[in-house]
Design an enzyme around this catalytic site. Structure first.
Site, PDB file in Angstrom:
ATOM      1  N   HIS A 220       0.802  -1.216   0.000  1.00 21.76           N
ATOM      2  CA  HIS A 220       0.000   0.000   0.000  1.00 21.76           C
ATOM      3  C   HIS A 220       0.842   1.278   0.000  1.00 21.76           C
ATOM      4  O   HIS A 220       0.278   2.360  -0.082  1.00 21.76           O
ATOM      5  CB  HIS A 220      -0.950  -0.012   1.203  1.00 21.76           C
ATOM      6  N   SER A 224      -0.406  -1.003  -6.080  1.00 15.74           N
ATOM      7  CA  SER A 224      -0.341  -2.260  -6.812  1.00 15.74           C
ATOM      8  C   SER A 224       0.254  -2.073  -8.202  1.00 15.74           C
ATOM      9  O   SER A 224       0.070  -1.029  -8.840  1.00 15.74           O
ATOM     10  CB  SER A 224      -1.747  -2.859  -6.939  1.00 15.74           C
ATOM     11  N   LYS A 248     -14.622  -8.514  -7.283  1.00 16.36           N
ATOM     12  CA  LYS A 248     -13.767  -9.355  -8.120  1.00 16.36           C
ATOM     13  C   LYS A 248     -13.052 -10.415  -7.278  1.00 16.36           C
ATOM     14  O   LYS A 248     -13.030 -11.598  -7.623  1.00 16.36           O
ATOM     15  CB  LYS A 248     -12.747  -8.464  -8.837  1.00 16.36           C
ATOM     16  N   ASP A 249     -12.474  -9.979  -6.151  1.00 14.50           N
ATOM     17  CA  ASP A 249     -11.783 -10.918  -5.265  1.00 14.50           C
ATOM     18  C   ASP A 249     -12.754 -11.928  -4.670  1.00 14.50           C
ATOM     19  O   ASP A 249     -12.440 -13.121  -4.557  1.00 14.50           O
ATOM     20  CB  ASP A 249     -11.077 -10.160  -4.137  1.00 14.50           C
ATOM     21  N   GLU A 292       5.406 -34.340  -0.047  1.00 15.97           N
ATOM     22  CA  GLU A 292       4.187 -33.762  -0.607  1.00 15.97           C
ATOM     23  C   GLU A 292       4.499 -33.068  -1.938  1.00 15.97           C
ATOM     24  O   GLU A 292       5.621 -32.638  -2.182  1.00 15.97           O
ATOM     25  CB  GLU A 292       3.581 -32.750   0.374  1.00 15.97           C
TER      26      GLU A 292
END
Length: 420
Positions: A220, A224, A248-249, A292
């Site tokens: 921030h 972005s 959107k998220d 894994e």
């Protein structure tokens, strides 16, 4: 990015709180009206997905810890008890185990997105380094959590991986052996080892959460990045985070939860190993130790290098090299979309990482070992040779004049090259 606060308390309680602990103002400024580049696409939603998955891991982990018994006699049986006797225990255990895979899947996509769009370049170096630190902490946390099942594969994975640190004795006599004995809490993997790994596994997710807060803070400050890599020039280049990007998220998280749910409810053991349903036996080594899936590329790098010490250095270096990417890439262009030569090397790098994952799951012999070594060489060459050299010789494509131009075109009409 810095912007003037527009928060106005509407009630007496809000005004009272705002002068003492301005949390509503913080949420409004940083998550409400925070300006985001208007061309940010769905690849940027994986940041929110990762925050959601971290919350899932912490919540399910806390509840599982209430029923888990960190002893060599009780660990395996307590996991089975959670699955069979605890109300909704099967759901909690599978959500935590499958959630780890989903967490890493989102983290890898997020990392490749950052590489493709140059999100590590100035002024976002600290942001990138914090992201790499989160990935490193995730790997450590997952490794310790994998040991807690105390099945055959877990026990021998801990034995083999921790034993690798004895190679440090070559550099400083006694250092590796001392470190391994400290991890083990003795002279072999046993109950003290399990207790230590359990304690650290419980602690690390909260450390990760703290680093995530720093990561968001670092995001921030400069703001972005975006698909073009062009800096914000005017207010018309941005849109407020809410409601445009919260919707959107949120939609992306719902879609991701559908994928999560498919594995959780229909194939919860698909990404695991059947040997982990056999209690740990120090006297019987599995024929083929396989970690894994999210460890497999690094495991392939470890096995591709014939020298034990160099293999450990390669294993650790595969993560450490990521910290230095902001200075290894000599190109001034952020987005790979505008770099015609480097784009080919990037997609070859993605294929190389997928191939390393495959070779990590196979026995290290024959052509698989050979190609594992070739992919290992390319992995490091991509960062240490290709990034510096191509950035100097490449002629990039023309960048759009602004973010608005990349979305709407020069005359305000729809542009085929834009991403909304």
């Amino acid at each position: 990015m810095a912007h003037e606060s527009t928060y106005k308390p509407s009630t007496g309680i809000e005004r009272w709180l705002d002068t003492r602990l301005p949390i509503p103002r913080l949420m409004h400024d940083q998550f409400g009206v925070f300006p985001m580049p208007r061309n940010v696409n769905y690849w940027w939603t994986f940041g929110a997905i990762l925050s959601f998955m971290l919350a899932v891991q912490i919540v399910t982990g806390i509840v599982l810890a209430m029923h888990y018994v960190p002893t060599t006699d009780g660990a395996f049986n307590s996991v089975e008890k959670i699955m069979r006797d605890v109300n909704w225990g099967w759901l909690l255990r599978y959500a935590h185990a499958v959630g780890a895979s989903m967490f890493f899947f989102a983290a890898f996509v997020h990392t490749f997105r950052g590489l493709y769009y140059g999100s590590y370049k100035a002024p976002r170096e600290i942001l990138w380094m914090l992201g790499v630190l989160i990935l490193f902490l995730m790997i450590a946390t997952a490794f310790m959590g994998y040991s807690l099942v105390w099945g055959q594969m877990s026990f021998w994975a801990v034995t083999v991986i921790t034993n690798l640190f004895t190679s440090l004795d070559t550099l400083i006599p006694g250092l590796g052996t001392t470190l391994v004995q400290w991890i083990w809490g003795g002279f072999s993997v046993g109950e003290p080892t399990l207790n230590r790994l359990f304690a650290l596994h419980y602690l690390f997710p909260f450390i990760i959460a703290g680093v995530v807060i720093l990561h968001i803070w670092a995001l921030h400050i400069p703001g972005s990045n975006n698909p073009t890599g062009v800096d914000v020039k005017t207010k018309s280049d941005t849109l407020p985070f809410h409601p445009y990007f919260t919707i959107k998220d949120g939609f992306a998280i719902v879609l991701f939860c559908l994928l999560f749910g498919v594995f959780l409810f229909y194939a919860p053991n698909y990404l695991g190993h059947t040997d982990n349903y056999i209690p740990a036996n120090p006297l019987q080594t599995p024929p083929h130790i396989v970690p894994e899936w999210y460890f497999l590329p690094f495991y392939a790098i470890l096995r591709a290098i014939p020298d034990k010490l160099l293999g450990v250095i390669g294993l650790i270096g595969a993560i450490v090299v990521l910290f230095f990417i902001p200075w290894l890439d000599t190109s001034r262009i952020r987005s790979v979309s505008y770099r015609p030569i480097f784009k080919w090397f990037f997609w070859l790098f993605v294929i190389c990482c997928l191939a390393l994952g495959y070779f990590g799951s196979q026995a290290p012999e024959g052509w698989k070992l050979l190609w594992g070594r070739i992919c290992t060489f390319y992995y490091f060459a991509f960062f240490l040779i290709i990034m510096p050299v191509v950035g100097l010789i490449e002629k990039p494509k023309r960048l759009p004049g602004s973010i608005t131009e990349s979305v709407l075109g020069k005359k305000g009409t729809s542009s085929s090259g834009g991403t909304a």
